[in-house]
Design a protein around this motif. Structure first.
Motif, PDB file in Angstrom:
ATOM      1  N   ARG A   1       0.839  -1.200   0.000  1.00  0.00           N
ATOM      2  CA  ARG A   1       0.000   0.000   0.000  1.00  0.00           C
ATOM      3  C   ARG A   1       0.875   1.252   0.000  1.00  0.00           C
ATOM      4  N   ASP A   2       0.544   2.192  -0.872  1.00  0.00           N
ATOM      5  CA  ASP A   2       1.309   3.431  -0.945  1.00  0.00           C
ATOM      6  C   ASP A   2       0.805   4.429   0.090  1.00  0.00           C
ATOM      7  N   GLU A   3       1.298   5.655   0.000  1.00  0.00           N
ATOM      8  CA  GLU A   3       0.927   6.671   0.985  1.00  0.00           C
ATOM      9  C   GLU A   3      -0.562   7.019   0.936  1.00  0.00           C
ATOM     10  N   LYS A   4      -1.236   6.676  -0.146  1.00  0.00           N
ATOM     11  CA  LYS A   4      -2.681   6.902  -0.260  1.00  0.00           C
ATOM     12  C   LYS A   4      -3.476   5.656   0.128  1.00  0.00           C
ATOM     13  N   ASN A   5      -2.781   4.637   0.651  1.00  0.00           N
ATOM     14  CA  ASN A   5      -3.380   3.364   1.048  1.00  0.00           C
ATOM     15  C   ASN A   5      -3.928   2.582  -0.137  1.00  0.00           C
ATOM     16  N   GLU A   6      -3.394   2.864  -1.323  1.00  0.00           N
ATOM     17  CA  GLU A   6      -3.806   2.122  -2.519  1.00  0.00           C
ATOM     18  C   GLU A   6      -2.805   1.010  -2.803  1.00  0.00           C
ATOM     19  N   LEU A   7      -3.321  -0.119  -3.295  1.00  0.00           N
ATOM     20  CA  LEU A   7      -2.462  -1.251  -3.611  1.00  0.00           C
ATOM     21  C   LEU A   7      -1.657  -0.975  -4.883  1.00  0.00           C
ATOM     22  N   VAL A   8      -0.355  -1.103  -4.773  1.00  0.00           N
ATOM     23  CA  VAL A   8       0.538  -0.890  -5.902  1.00  0.00           C
ATOM     24  C   VAL A   8       1.602  -1.981  -5.876  1.00  0.00           C
ATOM     25  N   GLY A   9       2.390  -2.071  -6.936  1.00  0.00           N
ATOM     26  CA  GLY A   9       3.497  -3.013  -6.950  1.00  0.00           C
ATOM     27  C   GLY A   9       3.654  -3.691  -8.293  1.00  0.00           C
ATOM     28  N   PHE A  10       4.762  -4.385  -8.441  1.00  0.00           N
ATOM     29  CA  PHE A  10       5.072  -5.085  -9.687  1.00  0.00           C
ATOM     30  C   PHE A  10       4.014  -6.129 -10.017  1.00  0.00           C
ATOM     31  N   ASP A  11       3.705  -6.995  -9.048  1.00  0.00           N
ATOM     32  CA  ASP A  11       2.727  -8.048  -9.313  1.00  0.00           C
ATOM     33  C   ASP A  11       1.317  -7.482  -9.491  1.00  0.00           C
ATOM     34  N   ILE A  12       1.019  -6.370  -8.849  1.00  0.00           N
ATOM     35  CA  ILE A  12      -0.284  -5.710  -9.040  1.00  0.00           C
ATOM     36  C   ILE A  12      -0.419  -5.276 -10.502  1.00  0.00           C
ATOM     37  N   ASP A  13       0.630  -4.642 -11.023  1.00  0.00           N
ATOM     38  CA  ASP A  13       0.603  -4.186 -12.421  1.00  0.00           C
ATOM     39  C   ASP A  13       0.547  -5.368 -13.393  1.00  0.00           C
ATOM     40  N   MET A  14       1.280  -6.424 -13.079  1.00  0.00           N
ATOM     41  CA  MET A  14       1.265  -7.605 -13.939  1.00  0.00           C
ATOM     42  C   MET A  14      -0.114  -8.249 -13.958  1.00  0.00           C
TER      43      MET A  14
END
Length: 264
Positions: free
Chosen positions: A53-66
């Motif tokens: 989770r980023d500073e906005k509490n949103e899910l992010v990351g390499f596997d998220i994008d994939m």
């Protein structure tokens, strides 16, 4: 039997045959697999840079994008569901999630309960120590307190190297890698065994606080875990991942997160 009786008998036989055919049709229809409209991805949401989770509490990351890109290619919606990673196989088998996609290592033990896509990334289980640590090799871990994430392949990799594992003072497990690395930074641990993609992500942020040993606990492949028997979804994901590699999309996503293409 007279002609009239024979005609009646033939008519009744034809009617019964017709009724039998009509009853068989719904059974055949119900056996057809339901169309996939959405997949639920189970993940550990405190596993940067794979999924967090980023500073906005949103899910992010390499596997998220994939996962988002693959879902788009197979024409389905995707939801991300944070789970207790140590209970990931139960979550998948219980149909609370459809796939496990979060730096999941392909192992023979896991193959007993999970079907995997072809590998999309190669990873190592590295040893991270404090920047001023006197630990330089795996042999130096004798008598030390070593940390790892509970239920992770790091634990399996360490235990597989029996001689080194038995030399530890203690193998301490944590709910997530972030907490383990925090304990390392504060001196409560002597080392952390962690996925290379995670360890190097944190080391790059604070290179003065951490160091990575040349020794590691083996090479492994990452794959997407699918419920056993879900061959339709597995086939579609395999094709999407292969296409993403072929057209350079996977390399682009990897470069955004790691500075280079580390996909397989």
């Amino acid at each position: 039997m007279n002609k009239r009786s024979a005609l009646i008998a033939l008519s009744l036989t034809a009617l019964l045959v017709a009724c039998g055919k009509q009853e068989a049709a719904p059974s055949a229809m119900s056996a057809a697999p339901a169309a996939i409209s959405k997949i639920v991805v189970g993940l550990d949401d405190n596993f940067p840079p794979m999924g967090f989770r980023d500073e906005k509490n949103e899910l992010v990351g390499f596997d998220i994008d994939m996962a988002r890109e693959a879902a788009k290619r197979i024409g389905v919606e995707v939801d991300f569901k944070p789970i207790d990673w140590s209970a990931k196989e139960a979550e998948l088998a219980g149909k609370r999630v459809d796939v496990l996609w979060n730096g999941l290592t392909i192992t023979e033990e896991r193959k007993k309960n999970i079907d995997f896509t072809a590998p999309y990334m190669e990873n190592h289980q590295i040893v991270v120590v404090g920047g001023a640590s006197d630990v330089k090799t795996k042999a130096d871990l004798a008598g030390k307190v070593v940390g790892a994430q509970e239920g992770s392949s790091a634990v399996d990799a360490v235990k597989k190297d029996a001689a080194v594992f038995q030399s530890f003072k203690e193998l301490k497990t944590f709910g997530d890698n972030v907490t383990a690395l925090m304990d390392l930074a504060t001196g409560r641990l002597d080392a952390v065994v962690v996925d290379e993609v995670v360890g190097r992500y944190y080391v790059a942020k604070k290179p003065q606080d951490y160091a990575v040993l040349d020794d590691h606990f083996g090479t492994e492949d990452y794959g997407v875990g699918v419920r056993q028997g879900d061959t339709d979804l597995l086939t579609r994901l395999d094709k999407a991942l292969a296409d993403m590699k072929q057209d350079g999309t996977a390399a682009t996503i990897a470069t955004q997160w790691f500075g280079k293409d580390i996909t397989k």
